[in-house]
Design a protein around this motif. Sequence first.
Motif, PDB file in Angstrom:
ATOM      1  N   SER A  52       0.611  -1.504   0.043  1.00  0.00           N
ATOM      2  CA  SER A  52       0.400   0.234  -0.168  1.00  0.00           C
ATOM      3  C   SER A  52       0.638   1.023   0.241  1.00  0.00           C
ATOM      4  O   SER A  52       0.594   2.466  -0.755  1.00  0.00           O
ATOM      5  CB  SER A  52      -1.233   0.322   1.580  1.00  0.00           C
ATOM      6  N   LEU A  53       1.992   1.210   0.561  1.00  0.00           N
ATOM      7  CA  LEU A  53       2.633   2.288   1.043  1.00  0.00           C
ATOM      8  C   LEU A  53       3.440   2.522  -0.609  1.00  0.00           C
ATOM      9  O   LEU A  53       3.487   3.909  -1.034  1.00  0.00           O
ATOM     10  CB  LEU A  53       3.353   2.412   2.414  1.00  0.00           C
ATOM     11  N   CYS A  54       4.084   1.583  -0.967  1.00  0.00           N
ATOM     12  CA  CYS A  54       4.913   1.537  -2.263  1.00  0.00           C
ATOM     13  C   CYS A  54       3.954   2.600  -3.538  1.00  0.00           C
ATOM     14  O   CYS A  54       3.936   3.013  -4.292  1.00  0.00           O
ATOM     15  CB  CYS A  54       5.089  -0.086  -2.990  1.00  0.00           C
ATOM     16  N   GLN A  59       1.482   6.772  -6.435  1.00  0.00           N
ATOM     17  CA  GLN A  59       0.217   8.033  -7.639  1.00  0.00           C
ATOM     18  C   GLN A  59       0.857   9.722  -6.602  1.00  0.00           C
ATOM     19  O   GLN A  59       0.448   9.692  -6.943  1.00  0.00           O
ATOM     20  CB  GLN A  59      -0.483   7.931  -6.190  1.00  0.00           C
ATOM     21  N   GLU A  60       1.450   9.704  -5.337  1.00  0.00           N
ATOM     22  CA  GLU A  60       1.956  10.407  -4.989  1.00  0.00           C
ATOM     23  C   GLU A  60       2.782  11.700  -5.277  1.00  0.00           C
ATOM     24  O   GLU A  60       3.409  12.667  -5.884  1.00  0.00           O
ATOM     25  CB  GLU A  60       2.094  10.828  -3.531  1.00  0.00           C
TER      26      GLU A  60
END
Length: 73
Positions: A52-54, A59-60
Amino acid sequence: MDNRKFQMLIQWSDEDACYVVSLPDFPEINQPCTDGATYSEAAQQGQEMIDSLCLWYEQEGKELPQPKTLQLA
């Protein structure tokens, strides 16, 4: 980047009565960041958090942190 190279620290917490997971390569997130009733569940939750962090970093438009790896002398 292969997100399996990120560190995951799994420890038993008497206070929480479960295994808690910290992700040392992601110091900007609150630690521990997830947990599980069993070691296996905690590991799975930790891997899902890394995934999820990746995705979030991508995305950011943020660069992923450099994973720390074991360096033998």
